[in-house]
Scaffold this motif. Structure first.
Motif, short mmCIF file in Angstrom:
data_model
loop_
_atom_site.label_atom_id
_atom_site.label_comp_id
_atom_site.label_asym_id
_atom_site.label_seq_id
_atom_site.Cartn_x
_atom_site.Cartn_y
_atom_site.Cartn_z
N UNK A 55 0.83 -1.21 0.00
CA UNK A 55 0.00 0.00 0.00
C UNK A 55 0.86 1.26 0.00
N UNK A 56 1.95 1.23 0.76
CA UNK A 56 2.86 2.37 0.80
C UNK A 56 3.55 2.59 -0.55
N UNK A 57 3.95 1.50 -1.20
CA UNK A 57 4.60 1.63 -2.51
C UNK A 57 3.60 2.16 -3.54
N UNK A 58 2.36 1.71 -3.45
CA UNK A 58 1.33 2.23 -4.34
C UNK A 58 1.16 3.75 -4.16
N UNK A 59 1.16 4.18 -2.92
CA UNK A 59 1.02 5.62 -2.64
C UNK A 59 2.19 6.41 -3.20
N UNK A 63 2.08 9.49 -6.04
CA UNK A 63 2.69 10.80 -5.84
C UNK A 63 3.60 11.18 -7.00
N UNK A 64 4.20 10.17 -7.60
CA UNK A 64 5.10 10.40 -8.74
C UNK A 64 4.36 10.37 -10.08
#
Length: 228
Positions: A55-59, A63-64
């Motif tokens: 989930x953090x990597x998806x976020x 953002x990028x």
């Protein structure tokens, strides 16, 4: 053997490696259909920790402004008995299960399949293994999820009617097994296989299970495989 520091256990310690792998899978999902499957999950805490990292990597990708499949399915391998026993709890959180029979068998019967002294105990027709497989499939279907299988059992035509009867949704196997398994599955009647599975789950030894499956093959599929 294979009981130590590997699979998701490495990823949760070396989080930098896991994040790199998940980022690569997510980026690839922008160009084709992919899924994420976490291996060697033994409990809900590991699953939730791994899912949280995803989930953090998806976020970070959002953002990028880097595209990825927002609806990508995320599931787990069921290779450890503790996960199979808790399948009902996992089913409410994962998108799918994949039963890894090679490891599930050796962990269930405590027999390393590479050790000549105990290899005879390694048998995916062991009644305890079959009960765990049923538990996982029923839990997934109760939650409107699906269950696949990989490993030697998935590519064994003798096991095909039993697995179909138990409700397995997807098979994954070596390419050399595909033709024979397709022919076998195409020749089976799902209703008959369900009744077969009910009878087999009452048997108490791997030998009895194997004989029942051989009898079924010889009666129903003799035209396909005379050598069963």
């Amino acid at each position: 053997p294979f009981l130590g520091y590997r699979a998701i256990r490495v990823g949760l310690v070396r989080e930098d490696l896991l994040r790199t792998q998940l980022r690569a899978v997510l980026r690839a999902s922008a160009f084709g259909k992919v899924k994420v499957m976490f291996p060697m999950i033994s409990g809900l805490q590991e699953w939730r920790q791994a899912r949280g990292i995803l989930t953090e990597v998806q976020a970070e990708l959002r953002q990028l402004s880097l595209p990825f499949d927002e609806n990508m399915e995320v599931g787990i391998m069921v290779e450890i008995p503790s996960t199979a026993v808790l399948a009902g709890l996992f089913a409410s959180e994962v998108d799918f299960f994949s039963i890894g029979t090679n490891d599930l068998v050796q962990y269930t019967v405590a027999a390393d399949r590479m050790n000549e002294y105990v290899a005879h105990l390694y048998d995916y027709f062991h009644p305890a293994v079959l009960q765990l497989i049923r538990t996982v499939i029923e839990a997934s279907h109760a939650a409107d999820k699906w269950t696949g299988m990989c490993g030697s059992m998935a590519g064994d035509p003798l096991a095909a009617p039993l697995l179909l009867g138990l409700g397995l949704d997807e098979w994954s196997m070596e390419a050399g097994c595909l033709s024979r398994m397709k022919e076998t599955l195409a020749a089976l009647d799902r209703g008959e296989c369900r009744e077969l599975a009910k009878r087999i789950l009452l048997l108490d030894t791997p030998q009895a299970v194997r004989q029942a499956l051989k009898d079924f093959h010889n009666a129903k599929l003799n035209k396909l495989y005379e050598e069963v």
